[in-house]
Design an enzyme around this catalytic site. Structure first.
Site, PDB file in Angstrom:
ATOM      1  N   GLU A  35       0.873  -1.308  -0.046  1.00  9.90           N
ATOM      2  CA  GLU A  35       0.081   0.066   0.177  1.00  9.90           C
ATOM      3  C   GLU A  35       0.882   1.244  -0.169  1.00  9.90           C
ATOM      4  OE1 GLU A  35      -1.848  -0.006   4.226  1.00  9.90           O
ATOM      5  OE2 GLU A  35      -1.660  -1.998   3.509  1.00  9.90           O
ATOM      6  N   CYS A  79       3.799   8.170   1.071  1.00 10.42           N
ATOM      7  CA  CYS A  79       4.388   7.338   1.970  1.00 10.42           C
ATOM      8  C   CYS A  79       4.623   5.897   1.235  1.00 10.42           C
ATOM      9  CB  CYS A  79       3.465   7.071   3.147  1.00 10.42           C
ATOM     10  SG  CYS A  79       4.062   5.719   4.101  1.00 10.42           S
ATOM     11  N   CYS A 133       6.818  -7.975   6.118  1.00 10.89           N
ATOM     12  CA  CYS A 133       8.251  -7.273   6.894  1.00 10.89           C
ATOM     13  C   CYS A 133       8.465  -8.503   7.844  1.00 10.89           C
ATOM     14  CB  CYS A 133       7.952  -6.183   7.750  1.00 10.89           C
ATOM     15  SG  CYS A 133       9.217  -5.318   8.570  1.00 10.89           S
ATOM     16  N   CYS A 193       7.813  -6.169  14.904  1.00 10.53           N
ATOM     17  CA  CYS A 193       7.505  -5.209  15.895  1.00 10.53           C
ATOM     18  C   CYS A 193       6.143  -5.400  16.279  1.00 10.53           C
ATOM     19  CB  CYS A 193       7.651  -3.763  15.073  1.00 10.53           C
ATOM     20  SG  CYS A 193       9.235  -3.274  14.654  1.00 10.53           S
ATOM     21  N   CYS A 231       2.803  -3.661  14.864  1.00 10.90           N
ATOM     22  CA  CYS A 231       2.647  -3.276  13.688  1.00 10.90           C
ATOM     23  C   CYS A 231       2.062  -4.290  12.723  1.00 10.90           C
ATOM     24  CB  CYS A 231       4.251  -3.092  12.921  1.00 10.90           C
ATOM     25  SG  CYS A 231       4.106  -2.721  11.228  1.00 10.90           S
ATOM     26  N   GLY A 282       7.297  -2.550   5.246  1.00 15.19           N
ATOM     27  CA  GLY A 282       8.442  -3.308   5.031  1.00 15.19           C
ATOM     28  C   GLY A 282       9.541  -2.274   5.821  1.00 15.19           C
ATOM     29  N   GLU A 283      10.862  -2.846   5.928  1.00 13.22           N
ATOM     30  CA  GLU A 283      11.690  -2.247   6.590  1.00 13.22           C
ATOM     31  C   GLU A 283      13.083  -1.771   5.336  1.00 13.22           C
ATOM     32  OE1 GLU A 283      13.280  -0.904   9.465  1.00 13.22           O
ATOM     33  OE2 GLU A 283      15.251  -0.613   8.161  1.00 13.22           O
ATOM     34  N   SER A 285      12.667   5.733   7.098  1.00 11.26           N
ATOM     35  CA  SER A 285      12.358   5.458   8.518  1.00 11.26           C
ATOM     36  C   SER A 285      12.775   4.146   8.754  1.00 11.26           C
ATOM     37  CB  SER A 285      10.967   5.481   8.631  1.00 11.26           C
ATOM     38  OG  SER A 285      10.599   5.000   9.927  1.00 11.26           O
ATOM     39  N   LEU A 305      11.872   4.577  17.365  1.00 13.94           N
ATOM     40  CA  LEU A 305      12.619   4.223  18.604  1.00 13.94           C
ATOM     41  C   LEU A 305      11.592   3.521  19.609  1.00 13.94           C
ATOM     42  CD1 LEU A 305      15.225   4.820  20.216  1.00 13.94           C
ATOM     43  CD2 LEU A 305      14.369   6.903  20.729  1.00 13.94           C
ATOM     44  N   HIS A 306      10.408   4.211  19.893  1.00 17.63           N
ATOM     45  CA  HIS A 306       9.315   3.724  20.707  1.00 17.63           C
ATOM     46  C   HIS A 306       9.422   3.310  22.272  1.00 17.63           C
ATOM     47  CE1 HIS A 306       7.561   4.081  17.072  1.00 17.63           C
ATOM     48  NE2 HIS A 306       7.811   2.688  16.318  1.00 17.63           N
ATOM     49  N   ASN A 346      -1.660   3.127  16.567  1.00 20.48           N
ATOM     50  CA  ASN A 346      -2.999   2.893  15.648  1.00 20.48           C
ATOM     51  C   ASN A 346      -3.185   1.296  16.350  1.00 20.48           C
ATOM     52  OD1 ASN A 346      -4.513   3.235  13.706  1.00 20.48           O
ATOM     53  ND2 ASN A 346      -2.942   4.491  12.905  1.00 20.48           N
TER      54      ASN A 346
END
Ligand code: SAH
Length: 346
Positions: free
Chosen positions: A94, A107, A114, A118, A121, A161-162, A193, A217-218, A292
């Site tokens: 997407e 974006c 991925c 995480c 996610c 994805g990373e 990112s 970071l989170h 989210n």
């Protein structure tokens, strides 16, 4: 996936070399590149100043495939458009177009799925399918501009994805995106990112592309961050922060930190203090995002909590803001649309 390279994935010097190999004059490369990246044709047959014979040779040598928008959602509130693209092998990714005062920002996704895992996610839940090819990343820009009639002025590599886990294809995409003979986008208008692949951050630093690095970071604590983001078991926070400082020293680009706020997980006064201590030593910006919620996980937050946490950071001297929520009415958060689509189609 197709075995022949897609012609849209070639840099201009590579295209020149390929044409020389085919026994053609190198100047043909510039003409073809212009058809691909400026005029953005979709088939060899549209390249009218190229002989039929050469077009035939090109089609034998290179693939020229397209990603297809199969769903499009437009926010009635803020002009956000979310597109679900089908890749030639029927994987899906997407892309989200967002409207800001300074222009439209896109974006893009860099992988189908991925493998970073995480916890919060949606992109990671069904696992990793494959890396996107450069033409498939670029295609998200070309097809979205075409489908919406809007002009993209900045790009964030923050979709599915990373990006640093698909390093070579992402760098190739950036080279093509910024080439003066093509779209000619300054990489100052691009943010990448990452969840923090430290070795790759150094590889990126050495290329000195001029883009903005965003670090997800989170949490300022290794224990909590490892729980939320498994990659932290490999690259710990001190190592990651050193890479950020080195990146800033080498490139002069301010680092951006993403912080998805989650009730009861990373939103305490202590978290705020530790976060400030961690990021205080270098020019940086902290982006707070209320997490989210995805249906598979119980994490929650809201805008008021994000604003509270942000004020706390500001009072401690940090440069922090709450990310504007865009496309809330169309579920525009990363990975959700693909996930829902593949769930219902399966
Ligand atoms: N893999 C890259 C880029 C893709 S994710 C990265 O990790 O940075 C883009 C951003 O959205 C990251 O900061 C990611 O941590 C965040 N994100 C993912 N799921 C989220 C969710 N449910 N709520 C809020 N932010 C989320």
């Amino acid at each position: 996936m197709t075995k022949i390279t897609d012609i849209l994935s070639l840099t201009l010097p590579e295209l020149r070399e390929a044409l020389t190999d085919l026994g053609e004059k190198p100047f043909r490369a510039a003409q073809i590149y212009d058809w691909l990246h400026k005029k953005r044709v979709r088939s060899f047959s549209e390249m009218t100043n190229i002989s039929a014979q050469l077009r035939e040779k090109l089609s034998e040598r290179f693939a020229f495939e397209h990603i297809t928008p199969i769903k499009k959602f437009e926010s009635e509130r803020d002009g956000t458009v979310k597109l679900l693209y089908e890749l030639p092998d029927k994987n899906h990714v997407e892309t989200v177009l967002m409207r800001y005062e300074h222009g439209d920002s896109l974006c893009v996704s860099t992988q189908a799925g991925c493998r970073m895992g995480c916890r919060f996610c949606a992109s990671t839940i069904a696992g990793f399918k494959r890396n996107l090819e450069p033409n498939e990343i670029l295609g998200q820009l070309y097809e979205t501009e075409y489908a919406t009639g809007r002009k993209v002025s900045s790009i964030v590599l923050m979709g599915i994805g990373e990006p640093l886990d698909n390093f070579d294809n992402v760098v190739r995409f950036l080279n093509i995106l910024s080439s003066p003979e093509g779209t000619n986008m300054s990489l100052r208008h691009v943010s990448l990112s990452t969840c923090g692949l430290v070795d790759r951050i150094y590889d990126l630093m050495k290329l000195d592309l001029g883009l903005t690095l965003s670090i997800s970071l989170h949490s300022p604590y290794d224990e909590k961050r490892s729980e939320l983001m498994p990659i932290n078991r490999k690259y710990r926070i001190p190592e990651l922060m050193k890479a950020c400082r080195d990146y800033f020293d080498a490139t002069g680009r301010r680092i951006s930190f993403e912080y998805a706020l989650i009730d009861g997980e990373n939103d305490s006064q202590k978290d705020a203090e530790a976060l400030c201590a961690l990021t205080g030593g270098m020019p940086s910006h902290i982006n707070i995002i209320p997490v989210n919620s995805i249906k598979e996980r119980g994490y929650r937050s809201d805008r008021a909590s994000a604003q509270r946490f942000c004020r706390l950071l500001n009072s401690l001297g940090a440069n922090a803001t709450v990310r504007r929520t865009l496309g809330a009415d169309i579920n525009a958060a990363c990975g959700q649309l693909r996930r829902e689509y593949e769930d219902t189609e399966a």
